[in-house]
Write an enzyme that holds these catalytic residues in place. Structure first.
Site, PDB file in Angstrom:
ATOM      1  N   ASN A   1      -6.037  -0.029  -7.818  1.00  0.00           N
ATOM      2  CA  ASN A   1      -5.135   0.221  -8.938  1.00  0.00           C
ATOM      3  C   ASN A   1      -5.589  -0.625 -10.113  1.00  0.00           C
ATOM      4  OD1 ASN A   1      -3.660   1.640  -7.045  1.00  0.00           O
ATOM      5  ND2 ASN A   1      -1.713   0.763  -7.679  1.00  0.00           N
ATOM      6  N   ARG A   2      -5.131  -0.272 -11.293  1.00  0.00           N
ATOM      7  CA  ARG A   2      -5.450  -1.025 -12.494  1.00  0.00           C
ATOM      8  C   ARG A   2      -4.490  -2.205 -12.583  1.00  0.00           C
ATOM      9  NH1 ARG A   2      -8.441   1.228 -16.478  1.00  0.00           N
ATOM     10  NH2 ARG A   2      -8.186   3.407 -15.971  1.00  0.00           N
TER      11      ARG A   2
END
Ligand code: C5P
Length: 218
Positions: free
Chosen positions: A30-31
């Site tokens: 995920n960012r």
């Protein structure tokens, strides 16, 4: 003299992304920069707490006075969180990957001409927040984060109930919050929603730490 409302308390924070290996050189993630979680760990330490910071792969220095445990995957993060208990407060800021590759390859996957892309079989990761909130070593105060792009408060309320958290700190990530230095959050508790204006992540952290110091049973 310093204001140390969390003296004698243990605060557990998760921060950053997790990396789920596909093979030795590729991963799913995920960012997440980890900045908000690291700021909360720093503010809790300044407030006198013993702080365990379970950090996914990020490029950030360890805040002064914080015990840092570096992990890579969601399964490692879950184990590190469990090993850090008991705690008075848990703040789960990490952007944990929802899925991992069921069987990651021991060797780098090769592109053979004509083969096409590999089929990745994904397995669900454990929900670390929900497991902690519903477990028998539950901290007195369990706080989750929610990054949403729409209906931020409604989704935060649902998430609070579903995961068994005391508070959900929700932010609208439709703008450029990701990786940035400022954040605008809504603190959703059972009783109320407090919406803070956009401010540096360090200021969000200090406000949250003051609030959980007030909310802890004496
Ligand atoms: O469901 P969602 O990922 O939006 O929930 C976000 C909250 O749940 C965050 O507090 C995050 O740290 C936590 N979480 C977790 N383990 C997961 C997924 C999310 O602890 N596997």
């Amino acid at each position: 003299t310093q204001h140390r409302p969390l003296l004698g308390r243990h605060v557990l924070v998760t921060a950053g992304p997790t990396h789920e290996p596909i093979d030795p050189v590729r991963y799913i993630a995920n960012r997440s920069s980890g900045k908000q979680g690291f700021a909360i760990a720093a503010a809790a330490a300044e407030a006198g707490a013993r702080v365990t910071l379970v950090a996914g792969p990020v490029h950030l220095p360890t805040p002064p006075g914080v015990d840092r445990v570096d992990v890579e995957t969601a399964l490692e993060m879950a184990a590190a969180v469990d090993a850090a208990l008991p705690a008075d407060v848990a703040v789960m800021v990490a952007a944990v990957a929802d899925w991992r590759v069921g069987r990651s390859a021991g060797q780098k996957l090769k592109k053979a001409p004509g083969d096409g892309p590999p089929a990745l079989e994904l397995t669900e990761n454990p929900d670390i927040l929900a497991t902690l909130a519903k477990g028998d070593k539950r901290p007195a105060l369990v706080i989750g984060f929610a990054a949403e792009t729409q209906d931020v408060i409604r989704y935060a309320r649902e998430k609070r109930a579903r995961k068994g958290a005391d508070w959900i700190v929700a932010n609208d990530v439709s703008g450029d919050v990701m990786g940035g230095d400022a954040n605008a959050v809504h603190i959703v508790t059972a009783e109320e929603v407090t919406s803070l204006p956009e401010m540096p992540k360090e200021d969000v952290a200090r406000i949250l730490v003051e609030r959980f110091a007030d909310a802890l049973p004496r």
